[in-house]
Enzyme design. Structure first.
Site: not given
Ligand SMILES: Cc1cc2nc3c(=O)[nH]c(=O)nc-3n(C[C@H](O)[C@H](O)[C@H](O)COP(=O)(O)OP(=O)(O)OC[C@H]3O[C@@H](n4cnc5c(N)ncnc54)[C@H](O)[C@@H]3O)c2cc1C
Length: 521
Positions: A123, A340, A233, A281, A375
């Site tokens: 990538e 993104h 993105h 990016r 990132r």
């Molecule tokens: C379309 C897309 C494609 C991507 N592709 C990639 C990729 O290929 N590779 C890569 O490394 N990264 C990728 N990313 C980035 C990556 O997916 C995210 O940065 C990562 O999954 C974030 O994980 P997280 O556990 O921090 O948060 P999330 O997976 O977003 O989870 C957040 C959680 O917090 C909860 N929450 C939020 N606020 C509260 C609150 N006040 N009270 C209770 N619960 C709450 C939500 O309900 C959810 O359960 C992509 C992101 C997107 C949007």
């Protein structure tokens, strides 16, 4: 004030994890395996996470004949444009192989080639093929499936509303659920709330990406940093008038050979960067934004027509395109940049510890120093896995501490209506910014009303408002262009700003920058 005894419900835990994505569930599992009583709260359902939508994959060093931790560190730091913490980068990158092995043990299945080895793609910004993926372009869905299947207890539909502290650190968490306002007495809260894409009109992020963790951490006295670095993105599917969560056209599509062209059929990135369409990016987003501006249009195109087996390799992208009436095998895909990824966030060490005892953060909400000013693609699932696990383990240090929430209320908070705030941020704090636009945004945000959040939407609006204000404050102070922060009035990087900018909430409720940063422009 609301005495805890008057809350609708109460609970106790050694650790409350806020968020059910990759970082939260990995942390919850690590802490549970070490005997902690862990309660995970998630305001959405089991798949309402950014994790679910991740397409490209996980960047992790595998075959040491063609890759190394040094090379992954170098690529990460190059993308981070001088602001990565190299020790943190090395620590997290080096932890990747074990973290992926643990996920595989849990049942996650990654794509393999004909030789039986795990397939690796390339990538933007990566100097070699090191991105593992699942289901073609459905990596995040597989990660989320495997973690959900671990059967950890999660209270869905429950929004964390305020971290309660005393002079020894965290003592509890206020939560809004279907049962009303609840109090969880706990010595440790781990924020894993994901990103802030809903600050903008168009984003790849799910609707719940409303920066809640940043607001919770600021309120609890922790610092946030690098929040001005929002990665846009380069390629979401463009449809006229489409706002909200936009389907992503994964970078891996370009990794497999698709090219970016404008309406005249000319390359968008030719002469812009040696890596062309696979440049970092920020470079590609700026090139697209510039071409869009120069041609007076609102999108460019991705030409994937020549790619063999496209539908099998990219089933999610294909489905999104077909749903919009575009057949990527025979037609150009219209694309534009969208918000993104939050490169900054709550300041932590590589174990997820903030400066507030008992408050941890991991995943997209955190700022470990891995991403710096930008990132590197596919480094965020990696960070969620590695730091999530470590933060869950770190929380063991406070388990068993006697804590009790005496009294706490939701406090009145600045509030700007969501659509107004998104329009403001999109107009003035997007791919390219300038002092005048940021100052307009700052004035409007400063005039916001104060409200006590009445429900989960009110909590989100308040979180977005304080985060927008922090982002604009830092973006005004960063009078330079670096990484994914571009100022048209300061197009060069400035050596004197080769440091992160912290923001915190002062005792008067106003956001503050440390003294070393000069007055905003
Ligand atoms: C379309 C897309 C494609 C991507 N592709 C990639 C990729 O290929 N590779 C890569 O490394 N990264 C990728 N990313 C980035 C990556 O997916 C995210 O940065 C990562 O999954 C974030 O994980 P997280 O556990 O921090 O948060 P999330 O997976 O977003 O989870 C957040 C959680 O917090 C909860 N929450 C939020 N606020 C509260 C609150 N006040 N009270 C209770 N619960 C709450 C939500 O309900 C959810 O359960 C992509 C992101 C997107 C949007």
């Amino acid at each position: 004030m609301t005495p805890a005894g008057e809350a609708s419900w109460e609970a106790n835990a050694d650790l409350v994890v806020v968020g059910g994505g990759v970082a939260g569930l990995t942390a919850a599992r690590a802490a549970s395996l070490r005997g902690l009583k862990v309660l995970t709260v998630s305001k959405g359902g089991p798949t309402d996470t950014a994790t679910q939508y991740a397409q490209g994959g996980i960047a992790v060093v595998g075959d040491l004949r063609t890759d190394s931790v040094d090379s992954h560190v170098a690529d990460t730091c190059a993308a981070g444009a001088g602001l990565c913490d190299e020790d943190a980068v090395r620590s997290i990158v080096a932890g990747g192989a074990d973290a992926v092995a643990a996920l595989t043990d849990l049942g996650a299945v990654f794509d393999r080639g004909r030789d039986g080895a795990v397939s690796r793609t390339r990538e933007g910004g990566h100097s070699t093929r090191r991105i593992i993926h699942a289901g073609g372009d459905a990596t995040g869905a597989e990660v989320q499936r495997a973690l959900n299947a671990a059967g950890l207890p999660v209270l869905f539909g429950a929004a964390a509303a305020r971290v309660v502290t005393n002079d020894r650190g965290v003592v509890g968490l206020l939560v809004l659920s279907d049962e009303g306002l609840g109090v969880i007495h706990t010595p440790s809260v781990l924020l894993a709330t994901g990103g802030l894409g809903q600050l903008y009109s168009c984003s790849t992020n799910p609707p719940g990406a409303t920066a809640d963790g940043i607001a919770l951490a600021l309120d609890a006295g922790a610092a946030v940093a690098d929040v001005e670095f929002v990665q846009f993105h380069p390629t979401v599917l463009f449809t006229p008038g489409g706002i909200g969560r936009r389907p992503l056209i994964s970078e891996a599509v370009r990794g497999e050979g698709a090219i970016l062209v404008d309406g005249n059929g000319d390359s968008v990135t030719a002469g812009v960067h040696p890596m062309g369409d696979l440049a970092p990016r920020d470079v590609v987003s700026r090139a697209i934004a510039d071409r869009i501006r120069r041609l007076g249009t609102d999108h460019v195109y991705l030409d994937a027509r020549g790619l063999a087996g496209f539908a099998e390799r990219f089933p999610t992208v294909t489905a999104s395109c077909l749903a919009a009436g575009i057949d990527p095998a025979h037609q150009l895909i219209p694309v534009a940049p969208a918000a993104h990824y939050a490169c900054g966030g709550v300041v932590t060490d590589v174990h997820g510890r903030t400066e507030v005892s008992g408050l941890y953060a991991a995943g997209e909400v955190a700022r470990t120093g891995l991403h710096g000013a930008n990132r590197l693609a596919s480094n965020s699932l990696l960070e969620g896995l590695v730091v999530g696990e470590r933060a869950g383990i770190a929380a063991v240090e406070r388990s068993g501490l006697p804590v009790e929430v005496g009294s706490a209320d939701l406090r009145s908070r600045p509030h700007v209506a969501r659509d107004r705030m998104q329009a403001l941020m999109t107009a003035h704090a997007s791919v390219v910014r300038d002092g005048a636009g940021l100052s307009t945004a700052a004035s409007e945000l400063a005039g916001s009303v104060q409200l006590v959040p009445a429900d989960a939407t009110g909590l989100e609006d308040a979180a977005l408002t304080v985060t927008a204000a922090a982002l604009v404050l830092a973006a005004r102070a960063r009078t330079e262009s670096r990484g994914c922060h571009t100022r048209s009035d300061f197009p060069e990087a400035s050596e004197s700003l080769r440091h992160g900018i912290e923001v915190r909430l002062g005792s008067d409720g106003e956001l503050e920058l440390p003294e070393l940063v000069t007055a905003p422009n």
